[in-house]
Design an enzyme around this catalytic site. Sequence first.
Site, short mmCIF file in Angstrom:
data_model
loop_
_atom_site.label_atom_id
_atom_site.label_comp_id
_atom_site.label_asym_id
_atom_site.label_seq_id
_atom_site.Cartn_x
_atom_site.Cartn_y
_atom_site.Cartn_z
N SER A 75 33.84 47.32 45.38
CA SER A 75 34.95 46.91 46.23
C SER A 75 35.27 48.06 47.17
O SER A 75 35.14 49.23 46.80
CB SER A 75 36.16 46.61 45.34
OG SER A 75 37.36 46.80 46.08
N GLU A 125 28.22 34.70 42.01
CA GLU A 125 29.24 33.90 42.70
C GLU A 125 28.64 33.11 43.87
O GLU A 125 28.99 31.96 44.12
CB GLU A 125 30.37 34.80 43.21
CG GLU A 125 31.20 35.39 42.06
CD GLU A 125 32.13 36.49 42.56
OE1 GLU A 125 33.24 36.17 42.98
OE2 GLU A 125 31.73 37.67 42.53
N LYS A 153 35.58 48.80 40.65
CA LYS A 153 35.08 47.43 40.60
C LYS A 153 33.57 47.33 40.54
O LYS A 153 32.83 48.15 41.08
CB LYS A 153 35.58 46.62 41.81
CG LYS A 153 37.04 46.26 41.73
CD LYS A 153 37.34 45.26 40.62
CE LYS A 153 36.86 43.89 40.96
NZ LYS A 153 37.86 42.88 41.16
N HIS A 177 35.77 22.89 25.65
CA HIS A 177 37.03 23.10 26.38
C HIS A 177 37.27 24.58 26.69
O HIS A 177 38.41 25.00 26.82
CB HIS A 177 38.23 22.55 25.61
CG HIS A 177 38.02 21.17 25.05
ND1 HIS A 177 38.41 20.03 25.71
CD2 HIS A 177 37.42 20.75 23.91
CE1 HIS A 177 38.08 18.96 24.98
NE2 HIS A 177 37.47 19.37 23.88
#
Length: 469
Positions: free
Chosen positions: A289, A302, A295, A167
């Site tokens: 970024s 992804e 960043k 979980h």
Amino acid sequence: MSNDPTPGSNTANSLWGGRFGAGPSAIMQEINASIGVDKRLWRQDIQGSRAHVAMLAKQGIVSAEDAAAIDKGLQQIAAEYADGKLVENLALEDIHLHVETRLKEIIGPAAGRLHTARSRNDQVAVDFRLWVKAACAEADAALKGLITALLTRAEEHADTIMPGFTHLQVAQPVTLGHHLMAYVEMLSRDRGRFADAQRRMDECPLGAAALAGTSFPIDRQMTAKALGFAGGPTRNSLDSVSDRDFALEYLSATHMTGLHLSRLAEEMIIWASQPFGFITLPDAWSTGSSIMPQKRNPDAAELVRAKAGAFLGAYTRLSTVMKGLPLAYSKDMQDDKVTVFAAHDDLGLCLASMTGMVGTVTFNKAKMRAAANSGFSTATDLADWLVRVANVPFREAHEITGHCVKAAEAKGTDLNGLTDAELAAIDKRITKKVRDVLSVEASVASRTSFGGTAPANVRAAITAARAKL
Ligand code: ARG
């Protein structure tokens, strides 16, 4: 547009236009043509044609001289195409008509004998099978590369402790090596799926002709052998030209692999985020970024995660095309290649990216260990200890341990932060011997059941996996 009367060409197609008075409209030509996509089959198309003409000559269906001229011409075309000299022409529809037309330019009318006892229906079936068969082998090699990278990192981190989750809540400590080996299991099954699909598609449809077979005395064993189909020729001409199971099986195996890669990618994304901080991806696998200078984004992971959607989409698309098609060939099936090619390209990129990331990622051991120690992750060890040492029934041990967790929570420590007296106050059967099992190291070391997370098990699993590779 739909009523567009503009003729795409004034004359009917020279390869099949005998019964036509006028050429197709420009839009008809555009929707009909597949050369932009199936040009990728040129090698297989020439390979198939060379095997076919050699067989026609051996069977006395074309003369030895014509066959030699055809074969030489085909080799010249292969050299031209390898040089990037394929000239796309929508009027010539697909790769098959491009090759044949070019052959006629090179050797003249004898080129017209190549298509004896053959149709584009069995031709495209054999070309595409050859291509997908090779794609299975490619997927296998790339999977093997990723598995090898995972094994290297798993060995390096057989003892590294991290939290195991259920979980996404800290559950029990595990070893990082064990976690990585879980992916070795998944990807090994994926290899099995590609191998299985490849074995099943290893039959040659060439010679089925349009749909019914041919009246010429062809030798299908010979062409099957020449083209490397271990299973010999396919047995039913209708099935031979209308079956695309092989492409669907490839897409299905691709989808399953993509699904596994996407889970690994997702974990890397979570692990790389600052609250976790389990991993640091090297510069080579990170992006910045344009507004936030600090960043460092895991874009490749992804995108691997996103591609799972493309793989399922490809499978869905082709199965929907095939569903309900009457036997035998229908032009709908021309749409099979674009999905398979796209899935193949995406799969190659995904596997290469994951191999690169797995091979170079830095695992932040201290962060992982600290997280493994949080969330009372050794509570099960305490309960098991009560069962083993004090002969307490497990359900009761579970209850007692629950009280310990509550006490530790109230005190603001982990289980090991409770004193001997505090533990004994909860249940007098808990002695200081329990310390042996309360550390995360002791916990993982004790999980020696087959398939468990103990470092010794991980090392044995790595050895076994390497032997299987
Ligand atoms: N380009 C076609 C395909 O990929 C080749 C087969 C065409 N056959 C036909 N009967 N029109 O499906």
